[in-house]
Motif scaffolding. Structure first.
Motif, PDB file in Angstrom:
ATOM      1  N   VAL A  90       0.859  -1.186   0.000  1.00  0.00           N
ATOM      2  CA  VAL A  90       0.000   0.000   0.000  1.00  0.00           C
ATOM      3  C   VAL A  90       0.891   1.231   0.000  1.00  0.00           C
ATOM      4  O   VAL A  90       1.827   1.315   0.799  1.00  0.00           O
ATOM      5  N   PRO A  91       0.641   2.182  -0.896  1.00  0.00           N
ATOM      6  CA  PRO A  91       1.449   3.401  -0.885  1.00  0.00           C
ATOM      7  C   PRO A  91       1.396   4.071   0.486  1.00  0.00           C
ATOM      8  O   PRO A  91       0.330   4.186   1.095  1.00  0.00           O
ATOM      9  N   VAL A  92       2.550   4.474   0.971  1.00  0.00           N
ATOM     10  CA  VAL A  92       2.625   5.119   2.274  1.00  0.00           C
ATOM     11  C   VAL A  92       2.162   6.565   2.146  1.00  0.00           C
ATOM     12  O   VAL A  92       2.732   7.333   1.364  1.00  0.00           O
ATOM     13  N   PRO A  93       1.130   6.967   2.895  1.00  0.00           N
ATOM     14  CA  PRO A  93       0.669   8.355   2.828  1.00  0.00           C
ATOM     15  C   PRO A  93       1.792   9.318   3.218  1.00  0.00           C
ATOM     16  O   PRO A  93       2.588   9.020   4.125  1.00  0.00           O
ATOM     17  N   PRO A  94       1.883  10.464   2.573  1.00  0.00           N
ATOM     18  CA  PRO A  94       2.937  11.433   2.913  1.00  0.00           C
ATOM     19  C   PRO A  94       2.959  11.801   4.387  1.00  0.00           C
ATOM     20  O   PRO A  94       4.029  12.014   4.961  1.00  0.00           O
ATOM     21  N   ALA A  95       1.786  11.849   5.016  1.00  0.00           N
ATOM     22  CA  ALA A  95       1.730  12.222   6.427  1.00  0.00           C
ATOM     23  C   ALA A  95       2.466  11.219   7.309  1.00  0.00           C
ATOM     24  O   ALA A  95       2.972  11.575   8.373  1.00  0.00           O
ATOM     25  N   LEU A  96       2.537   9.959   6.863  1.00  0.00           N
ATOM     26  CA  LEU A  96       3.274   8.946   7.613  1.00  0.00           C
ATOM     27  C   LEU A  96       4.734   8.902   7.189  1.00  0.00           C
ATOM     28  O   LEU A  96       5.634   8.735   8.023  1.00  0.00           O
ATOM     29  N   ALA A  97       4.970   9.046   5.889  1.00  0.00           N
ATOM     30  CA  ALA A  97       6.325   8.937   5.357  1.00  0.00           C
ATOM     31  C   ALA A  97       7.254  10.001   5.929  1.00  0.00           C
ATOM     32  O   ALA A  97       8.463   9.759   6.086  1.00  0.00           O
ATOM     33  N   THR A  98       6.720  11.157   6.234  1.00  0.00           N
ATOM     34  CA  THR A  98       7.561  12.261   6.705  1.00  0.00           C
ATOM     35  C   THR A  98       7.726  12.290   8.225  1.00  0.00           C
ATOM     36  O   THR A  98       8.521  13.081   8.738  1.00  0.00           O
ATOM     37  N   THR A  99       7.005  11.440   8.934  1.00  0.00           N
ATOM     38  CA  THR A  99       7.063  11.510  10.396  1.00  0.00           C
ATOM     39  C   THR A  99       7.470  10.213  11.072  1.00  0.00           C
ATOM     40  O   THR A  99       7.758  10.220  12.275  1.00  0.00           O
ATOM     41  N   LEU A 100       7.493   9.092  10.330  1.00  0.00           N
ATOM     42  CA  LEU A 100       7.757   7.792  10.939  1.00  0.00           C
ATOM     43  C   LEU A 100       8.912   7.073  10.250  1.00  0.00           C
ATOM     44  O   LEU A 100       9.185   7.318   9.065  1.00  0.00           O
ATOM     45  N   PRO A 101       9.594   6.160  10.944  1.00  0.00           N
ATOM     46  CA  PRO A 101      10.590   5.309  10.288  1.00  0.00           C
ATOM     47  C   PRO A 101       9.946   4.533   9.147  1.00  0.00           C
ATOM     48  O   PRO A 101       8.760   4.166   9.230  1.00  0.00           O
ATOM     49  N   PRO A 102      10.689   4.269   8.079  1.00  0.00           N
ATOM     50  CA  PRO A 102      10.091   3.632   6.890  1.00  0.00           C
ATOM     51  C   PRO A 102       9.359   2.320   7.179  1.00  0.00           C
ATOM     52  O   PRO A 102       8.262   2.098   6.647  1.00  0.00           O
ATOM     53  N   VAL A 147       4.133  -0.535   7.727  1.00  0.00           N
ATOM     54  CA  VAL A 147       3.231  -1.383   8.501  1.00  0.00           C
ATOM     55  C   VAL A 147       1.895  -0.685   8.709  1.00  0.00           C
ATOM     56  O   VAL A 147       0.820  -1.267   8.495  1.00  0.00           O
ATOM     57  N   TYR A 148       1.932   0.562   9.130  1.00  0.00           N
ATOM     58  CA  TYR A 148       0.688   1.302   9.355  1.00  0.00           C
ATOM     59  C   TYR A 148      -0.110   1.457   8.054  1.00  0.00           C
ATOM     60  O   TYR A 148      -1.344   1.328   8.046  1.00  0.00           O
ATOM     61  N   ALA A 149       0.578   1.739   6.967  1.00  0.00           N
ATOM     62  CA  ALA A 149      -0.116   1.926   5.687  1.00  0.00           C
ATOM     63  C   ALA A 149      -0.851   0.651   5.282  1.00  0.00           C
ATOM     64  O   ALA A 149      -1.980   0.710   4.769  1.00  0.00           O
ATOM     65  N   SER A 150      -0.238  -0.504   5.527  1.00  0.00           N
ATOM     66  CA  SER A 150      -0.884  -1.767   5.161  1.00  0.00           C
ATOM     67  C   SER A 150      -2.108  -2.046   6.017  1.00  0.00           C
ATOM     68  O   SER A 150      -2.943  -2.879   5.664  1.00  0.00           O
ATOM     69  N   ARG A 151      -2.220  -1.352   7.149  1.00  0.00           N
ATOM     70  CA  ARG A 151      -3.394  -1.480   8.013  1.00  0.00           C
ATOM     71  C   ARG A 151      -4.366  -0.320   7.809  1.00  0.00           C
ATOM     72  O   ARG A 151      -5.212  -0.048   8.654  1.00  0.00           O
ATOM     73  N   ARG A 152      -4.182   0.364   6.679  1.00  0.00           N
ATOM     74  CA  ARG A 152      -5.078   1.422   6.210  1.00  0.00           C
ATOM     75  C   ARG A 152      -5.092   2.647   7.130  1.00  0.00           C
ATOM     76  O   ARG A 152      -6.099   3.346   7.226  1.00  0.00           O
ATOM     77  N   VAL A 153      -3.988   2.893   7.812  1.00  0.00           N
ATOM     78  CA  VAL A 153      -3.847   4.130   8.578  1.00  0.00           C
ATOM     79  C   VAL A 153      -3.398   5.215   7.606  1.00  0.00           C
ATOM     80  O   VAL A 153      -2.386   5.062   6.909  1.00  0.00           O
ATOM     81  N   ALA A 154      -4.136   6.303   7.546  1.00  0.00           N
ATOM     82  CA  ALA A 154      -3.860   7.342   6.553  1.00  0.00           C
ATOM     83  C   ALA A 154      -3.170   8.567   7.133  1.00  0.00           C
ATOM     84  O   ALA A 154      -2.558   9.334   6.386  1.00  0.00           O
ATOM     85  N   SER A 155      -3.267   8.757   8.442  1.00  0.00           N
ATOM     86  CA  SER A 155      -2.682   9.965   9.021  1.00  0.00           C
ATOM     87  C   SER A 155      -2.307   9.725  10.469  1.00  0.00           C
ATOM     88  O   SER A 155      -2.771   8.756  11.111  1.00  0.00           O
ATOM     89  N   GLY A 156      -1.493  10.619  10.990  1.00  0.00           N
ATOM     90  CA  GLY A 156      -1.089  10.519  12.380  1.00  0.00           C
ATOM     91  C   GLY A 156      -2.230  10.696  13.349  1.00  0.00           C
ATOM     92  O   GLY A 156      -2.170  10.228  14.494  1.00  0.00           O
ATOM     93  N   GLU A 157      -3.314  11.360  12.919  1.00  0.00           N
ATOM     94  CA  GLU A 157      -4.471  11.554  13.794  1.00  0.00           C
ATOM     95  C   GLU A 157      -5.077  10.217  14.222  1.00  0.00           C
ATOM     96  O   GLU A 157      -5.603  10.094  15.330  1.00  0.00           O
ATOM     97  N   GLU A 158      -5.007   9.227  13.335  1.00  0.00           N
ATOM     98  CA  GLU A 158      -5.555   7.915  13.667  1.00  0.00           C
ATOM     99  C   GLU A 158      -4.717   7.196  14.711  1.00  0.00           C
ATOM    100  O   GLU A 158      -5.147   6.187  15.272  1.00  0.00           O
TER     101      GLU A 158
END
Length: 582
Positions: free
Chosen positions: A12-24, A29-40
Motif C-alpha cells: 500500500v502506498p505510504v501516505p505522505p503524512a506517515l512517510a515524513t514523520t515515521l521510520p520507513p 506497517v501502518y499503511a498496510s493497516r489502512r492508517v492514513a494519518s497521524g491523527e488515527e
C-alpha cells in the motif's frame, strides 16, 4: 497439520503524512493497516467517541440515576468470561465510587444456569433479600427475551448493556445499550461489553452532574480513567476488532498499568503470569492475564475472578491471583487431554487435508464444557476450518453445549442462524458474533445438526478461505534488523484483532538449534546480509520431522524484545518455520 502458505500483505502506498514523520518500516506497517494519518494514531482521551451516539444510553443513565436517588437495590448480572468479569467489576467499582452501596452482582454459573439473564437467574435474583429494584446486564442480555420478561413480571426493571448481535426479537427491557442494536449509529460496532459498560458509567456521571448530584454530598466526581485498565483487559481478551476507538481505550488502559496505576488484581495477575507491568503490551493481556482470569469461569465460578479485580488490598489480590493461576494450570491439563482426544478423532477420519469437510463438529462424552471453546480454537488453527466442540451439559438430560470458532470470512453466528432458520427446533439456543459463538442442543440431534451446519458452511466458503495461510508484512532490511526497531514496533501498538502485530518473513542461515522441554524449538540464525546473529524461538514446534542436513530455514516471525537478568536483546518470535534441506 495443515500446510501453510506464506501470504504477504498487499503493498500500500505510504501516505505522505506517515512517510515524513515515521521510520520507513513502521510507516509501511501502518499503511498496510489502512492508517492514513497521524491523527488515527492519536490515542488521547479527547478523541474518544462520545457516549451520546449510543442509542438508548441517556435513558439508561437517567433510569439508573433515579434508582440511585431512591437508594434502590441494584444487581449487576454478568457473564463468566473476561469481558463479563471486567464489565461487572467496572460497574461495581464506579457505583461504589459514586456513593451507592446498595448493590451486588450475580454471575450465572455456566454449569448450573448457563449463559445470560435466563428466567432461572431472574428467579434466583428475585429470591434475594432484599430483592433488586433494577438489574443491569453486562456483556449479555440482548438475546434474553424470556429472562427480561420474567424480570418485568417480578417487578424488576432492567437495563441491558451488551455488544453481541441481536436476534429477530429484542427483549422488552426498560433500556438497551448496544452498538449493534437496530437504529444505533455508534461508529464502533466492535465495542466490547466492558466498553459498553464504561460508556454507560460516563453517561451516568454526566446525568448525576446535571442533577447537581455531586454538590454538597461529599462524593467526588470520579475520574473514569481509573477503570480503563479493566476496559483494556476485557477488550483484548474478548478478541474484538481493535478499531481506532478500541485502540484508544486499550492504549489508555495499558498506560495506567505500565505507570503503576493498575488495579491490584490486574497487577497481581501480571505477576503470577510472569509479566512485568511496566513492560506490558496488549498481547500480554490476551495470553497471560486473560487466561488466568478466564479459568475461574471455565472450571468453577467467575466470582473469584471478579473479587480479584475488585480487591483493594495488594496481598489479598495476590492470594486470589495465585488461586486463579492454579485453576489455569488445571485448565491447561484438561485442555491438553481433550486436544489429544480430538486429534485422535481426526486421525480416525483418515482424511487428507483436501478431503476434510468444510466444517467440523467434535464431541466426546468425557469433555469439559468449560474448556470446549479453547479446544475448538486449537483445532481450528490446525485444520483451517470452522470448528464446534461439544461437551455434555452439567445439568444432564441429554443436553450438550457447543463452542464454535470460525475462520476469517465466515460469520459463525450468522451461520448458526441460517441452520436454525432452515431447521426449526434443531438448535435449542445459540448466540455470539463473527468469530465465536455458543449453542445448546440435544445429543440425539447432533448428527442432523452436523450435516446441516456443514451444508450451510459449504455454501458460504470457498477454497481460498479453507487454505491455511500465514500473513506477512514482508522482509526486514538488514539496517532495520535491530533492537531499536523491535522496541519501536512493540511501542507502536496496541496490536490485536483487526490490527495485527507486524509479522515478517525471510530466509535465514541456521547456525544452531535445540529443543527445549520437548516442546519448543530454540534456534540461532544469521541476520540476512550481515554477520550478526539473533536468537529465534518457535513455541510448540519441534524439529522431529525435519529432513537431514538442514542449513537454512524460512521463518515467519515477529521482532521482539527479550528481557533476561536486566538485559534487553533482540529476539525473533517464530510463528511459522520451514526447513530447507541442503
Amino acid at each position: 497439520m495443515t500446510a501453510r502458505r506464506i501470504l504477504r500483505r498487499d503493498a500500500v502506498p505510504v501516505p505522505p503524512a506517515l512517510a515524513t514523520t515515521l521510520p520507513p518500516l513502521l510507516a509501511r506497517v501502518y499503511a498496510s493497516r489502512r492508517v492514513a494519518s497521524g491523527e488515527e494514531l492519536d490515542y488521547s482521551l479527547a478523541r474518544l467517541l462520545p457516549y451520546s451516539r449510543l442509542k438508548g444510553i441517556e435513558g439508561a443513565a437517567a433510569l439508573l440515576a433515579d434508582v440511585m436517588a431512591a437508594d434502590g437495590r441494584i444487581l449487576v448480572v454478568g457473564d463468566y468470561d473476561v469481558d463479563g468479569a471486567t464489565s461487572t467489576a467496572l460497574i461495581m467499582g464506579v457505583l461504589r465510587a459514586l456513593g451507592h452501596a446498595n448493590l451486588d452482582y450475580l454471575v450465572p454459573n455456566r454449569f448450573e444456569f448457563g449463559y445470560g439473564l435466563s428466567p432461572e437467574i431472574v428467579a434466583a435474583a428475585a429470591a434475594q433479600e432484599p430483592a433488586p429494584d433494577l438489574i443491569i446486564t453486562v456483556d449479555n442480555g440482548i438475546s434474553s427475551v424470556a429472562g427480561v420478561a420474567a424480570a418485568r413480571q417480578a417487578g424488576i426493571r432492567v437495563i441491558v448493556t451488551d455488544h453481541h448481535l441481536p436476534g429477530a426479537q429484542l427483549p422488552a427491557a426498560d433500556a438497551i445499550v448496544n452498538p449493534n442494536q437496530p437504529g444505533c449509529d455508534f461508529p464502533s460496532k466492535s465495542l466490547a461489553g466492558v466498553g459498553v459498560a464504561f460508556y454507560l458509567m460516563a453517561a451516568l456521571r454526566a446525568a448525576l452532574a446535571d442533577r447537581g448530584g455531586f454538590e454538597g454530598t461529599g462524593v467526588a466526581r470520579p475520574n473514569l480513567a481509573h477503570w480503563l485498565d479493566l476496559v483494556a483487559l476485557g477488550t483484548v481478551a474478548d478478541v474484538v476488532a481493535l478499531d481506532a476507538n478500541n485502540r484508544l481505550l486499550v492504549s489508555q488502559g495499558l498506560a495506567r498499568i505500565r505507570g503503576g496505576r493498575g488495579c491490584p488484581g490486574i497487577t497481581a495477575l501480571c505477576r503470577v503470569g510472569k509479566r512485568e507491568p511496566a513492560e506490558l503490551v496488549a498481547k500480554d493481556l490476551g495470553f497471560a492475564v486473560g487466561p488466568r482470569l478466564n479459568a475461574a469461569g471455565r472450571l468453577t465460578d467467575m466470582a473469584l475472578g471478579i473479587e480479584c479485580l475488585l480487591a483493594t488490598d495488594v496481598g489479598r489480590a495476590l492470594e486470589m491471583a495465585r488461586e486463579l493461576d492454579a485453576l489455569n494450570q488445571e485448565r491447561r491439563a484438561v485442555e491438553a487431554d481433550m486436544q489429544s482426544q480430538a486429534l485422535t478423532i481426526l486421525r480416525g477420519m483418515k482424511l487428507e487435508d483436501s478431503q476434510l469437510p468444510p466444517a467440523l463438529c467434535l464431541y466426546d462424552p468425557s469433555w469439559h464444557e468449560g474448556v470446549v471453546g479453547i479446544l475448538a480454537s486449537r483445532i481450528k488453527e490446525r485444520v483451517q476450518r470452522p470448528v464446534i466442540a461439544f461437551a455434555p451439559a452439567a445439568r444432564g438430560n441429554g443436553e450438550i453445549k457447543g463452542s464454535a470458532r470460525s475462520i476469517p470470512g465466515l460469520h459463525i453466528r450468522d451461520a448458526l442462524d441460517a441452520v436454525a432458520a432452515r431447521h426449526p427446533g434443531l438448535v435449542d439456543r445459540f448466540g455470539g458474533h463473527a468469530m465465536a459463538a455458543g449453542l445448546s442442543l440435544d445429543i440425539a440431534r447432533l448428527e442432523a445438526f452436523t450435516a446441516a451446519f456443514q451444508t450451510v458452511v459449504a455454501g458460504q466458503v470457498d477454497d481460498g478461505m479453507l487454505e491455511a495461510v500465514v500473513h506477512s508484512d514482508g522482509p526486514v532490511g538488514s539496517e532495520e534488523f535491530c533492537l531499536a526497531t523491535a522496541t519501536a514496533l512493540r511501542d507502536a501498538g496496541p496490536w490485536g484483532q483487526g490490527f495485527p502485530e507486524p509479522v515478517f518473513d525471510g530466509d535465514f542461515e541456521l547456525l544452531e538449534r535445540r529443543v527445549l522441554g520437548d516442546r519448543h524449538l530454540k534456534m540461532t540464525v544469521r541476520i540476512p546480509g550481515t554477520e550478526r546473529v539473533a536468537d529465534a524461538i518457535a513455541f510448540n514446534h519441534t524439529d522431529e520431522e525435519w529432513p537431514g542436513g538442514v542449513r537454512r530455514v524460512v521463518l515467519v516471525y515477529r521482532l521482539d524484545v527479550n528481557h533476561y537478568r536486566g538485559r534487553r536483546s533482540l529476539q525473533l518470535m517464530v510463528d511459522h518455520v520451514e526447513p530447507m534441506a541442503g
